[in-house]
Scaffold this active site. Structure first.
Site, PDB file in Angstrom:
ATOM      1  N   ARG A  29       5.745   6.640  13.480  1.00  0.00           N
ATOM      2  CA  ARG A  29       5.772   7.232  12.137  1.00  0.00           C
ATOM      3  C   ARG A  29       5.316   8.690  12.146  1.00  0.00           C
ATOM      4  O   ARG A  29       4.262   9.006  12.695  1.00  0.00           O
ATOM      5  CB  ARG A  29       4.846   6.430  11.221  1.00  0.00           C
ATOM      6  N   ASP A  50       0.618   4.942   1.857  1.00  0.00           N
ATOM      7  CA  ASP A  50      -0.107   5.450   3.024  1.00  0.00           C
ATOM      8  C   ASP A  50      -1.190   6.451   2.638  1.00  0.00           C
ATOM      9  O   ASP A  50      -0.982   7.310   1.769  1.00  0.00           O
ATOM     10  CB  ASP A  50       0.862   6.139   3.999  1.00  0.00           C
ATOM     11  N   HIS A  67       4.693   0.094   0.299  1.00  0.00           N
ATOM     12  CA  HIS A  67       5.433  -0.668   1.301  1.00  0.00           C
ATOM     13  C   HIS A  67       4.565  -1.763   1.907  1.00  0.00           C
ATOM     14  O   HIS A  67       3.338  -1.761   1.750  1.00  0.00           O
ATOM     15  CB  HIS A  67       6.016   0.252   2.380  1.00  0.00           C
ATOM     16  N   HIS A 116       0.829  -1.208   0.000  1.00  0.00           N
ATOM     17  CA  HIS A 116       0.000   0.000   0.000  1.00  0.00           C
ATOM     18  C   HIS A 116       0.858   1.250   0.000  1.00  0.00           C
ATOM     19  O   HIS A 116       2.046   1.226   0.317  1.00  0.00           O
ATOM     20  CB  HIS A 116      -0.941   0.022   1.212  1.00  0.00           C
TER      21      HIS A 116
HETATM   22  C1  SIN Z   1       3.139   1.381   7.697  1.00  0.00           C
HETATM   23  O1  SIN Z   1       2.379   0.711   7.013  1.00  0.00           O
HETATM   24  O2  SIN Z   1       3.322   2.581   7.523  1.00  0.00           O
HETATM   25  C2  SIN Z   1       3.925   0.683   8.803  1.00  0.00           C
HETATM   26  C3  SIN Z   1       5.190   0.150   8.266  1.00  0.00           C
HETATM   27  C4  SIN Z   1       5.895  -0.739   9.251  1.00  0.00           C
HETATM   28  O3  SIN Z   1       5.370  -0.975  10.336  1.00  0.00           O
HETATM   29  O4  SIN Z   1       7.003  -1.186   8.927  1.00  0.00           O
END
Ligand code: SIN
Length: 325
Positions: free
Chosen positions: A316, A153, A301, A151
Site C-alpha cells: 500500500r 486509514d 474499508h 476503518h
Molecule cells: C488496509 O487496511 O489498508 C489493508 C486492506 C487490505 O489488506 O485489503
C-alpha cells in the site's frame, strides 16, 4: 419480517405484498430498530454514476454509489497530466477505483501514487524492504490478517491519508476480499434528527486502540509524544466534493469529546454500524496484480480475514491528506 406462506386452503386475494404500499419504500421492524426495503436516497447518485462517460478510459460501476472498475490504462506508464486529472475526478465520483492486470514494480507503484501527492510513512506497520513508503501486508501461516474491521486509514493522524493505492502481490485462491463502504451515503441516510445531533460533535482518535499492543514498552512514551490523540469532526466535509461524510470508526475512535461515557459508547456503536449496510458497500475480489485506489476521506474499508493459512501479500502507498474539517 414474518411472511405468510399461502397454503391451498388460504384465500390469497386480499394479501398485500409488503413492498407494494410502503411509505418511502421502507418497512420498519421496531423490535430491532431496523428497517428493510429500498434505500431510496442513493438512487439519484447511482443513476448519475451509471450515466458517466470518460475520455481516457472506461469505468464500470461496481455497486450502487461506490466502486468503479477502470479499463484502458496501464499504470506502469508515465501517464499524461490529463489522464491523471481524469483519474482523480473518477476517484472522487466512484470513491474507489479498481484496476486489473497491473504488474507494477514497487517503483512504478510509488511513482503512480506520487502523481496525487506526497506519500506517508507508517510508523507502526512493516514496509517493503528498502521502501518505507510502501506498507507491506504479508499474511502467511505464521502471520494472520487483522485488518478485518471497518476503518478509515490512519484517522489517528492529525492529517490522515487522502487516498491509498493497494497492489495485490500474492493473493489467496479464494477469500481475502476487501470491502469498501460509502460513508457519504451513510451520512445522507441518517435521519434529520440524528444529523442535527452529531453535526457539531468531535471524536477522539487514538492509534493505541489498534496499534498499541505492537509498540514495545520502551517506545510507548516516545510514540505517545509523537502521535498524541487527535480530535476530528464526527461529520467531516470532503475538501473537494463538499459532501458530508460520517467519520468515526471502531479501530481508532475512543470516544466523543465532552459526552458521558455510556452515551458516547452507545452513539458510536450506532454510527459505526452504518458502514455495515450492504447497500452502501462494494466488495473487491483480488487477482494477482489488481489494484484498489480508494478515497480514504469518503470510504471505510474492511479486509476479510477468511483465507488463513493461505498467503496474501498486498502493498500500500498512502497519499498524505488534509486535516479533516
Ligand atoms: C488496509 O487496511 O489498508 C489493508 C486492506 C487490505 O489488506 O485489503
Amino acid at each position: 419480517m414474518s411472511t405468510t406462506i399461502a397454503t391451498a386452503k388460504e384465500d390469497t386475494s386480499k394479501q398485500v405484498h409488503p413492498g407494494s404500499k410502503l411509505e418511502n419504500g421502507r418497512f420498519y421492524i421496531s423490535k430491532y430498530g431496523t428497517s428493510v426495503g429500498p434505500v431510496s436516497h442513493i438512487r439519484q447518485e447511482r443513476e448519475e454514476l451509471l450515466a458517466k462517460e470518460w475520455e481516457n478510459f472506461s469505468v464500470k460501476l461496481m455497486s450502487a454509489t461506490i466502486g468503479g472498475m477502470v479499463s484502458g490504462v496501464d499504470l506502469r506508464e508515465d501517464l499524461s497530466d490529463d489522464v491523471i486529472a481524469e483519474l482523480r475526478s473518477a476517484l472522487l465520483a466512484y470513491k474507489v477505483l479498481f484496476f486489473r492486470d497491473q504488474p507494477v514494480s514497487g517503483e512504478q507503484h510509488r511513482a503512480f501514487a506520487k502523481r496525487f501527492g506526497e506519500l506517508e510513512i507508517h510508523p507502526f506497520l512493516p514496509s517493503t524492504e528498502g521502501d518505507p513508503e510502501l506498507v507491506r501486508f504479508e499474511k502467511t501461516p505464521q502471520m494472520s490478517g487483522y485488518e478485518n474491521g471497518w476503518h478509515s486509514d490512519v484517522s489517528w493522524r492529525e492529517t490522515p491519508s487522502m487516498a491509498a493505492i493497494l497492489h495485490g502481490v500474492d493473493v489467496p485462491t479464494s477469500g481475502g476480499d476487501t470491502l469498501f463502504a460509502d460513508m457519504c451515503a451513510a451520512y445522507d441516510g441518517l435521519s434529520e434528527k440524528m444529523k442535527e445531533r452529531i453535526d457539531s460533535l468531535h471524536a477522539v482518535h487514538d492509534y493505541v486502540q489498534a496499534f498499541g499492543p505492537a509498540v514495545p514498552d520502551d517506545k510507548k512514551e516516545e510514540m505517545r509524544e509523537q502521535y498524541p490523540t487527535v480530535l476530528h469532526p464526527v461529520v467531516r466535509t470532503h475538501p473537494e466534493t463538499g459532501r458530508k461524510i460520517l467519520y468515526v470508526n471502531r479501530f481508532f475512535v475512543s470516544h466523543i469529546e465532552g459526552m458521558p461515557e455510556e452515551e458516547s459508547h452507545e452513539l458510536l456503536l450506532r454510527l459505526c454500524r452504518e458502514a455495515e449496510y450492504i447497500e452502501y458497500q462494494c466488495r473487491f475480489k483480488w487477482e494477482k496484480d489488481s489494484i484498489a485506489f480508494w478515497d480514504n476521506r469518503a470510504v471505510q474499508h474492511y479486509a476479510a480475514s477468511d483465507y488463513w493459512p493461505e498467503t496474501r501479500i498486498v502493498e500500500r502507498a498512502s497519499i498524505i491528506g488534509d486535516r479533516p474539517v
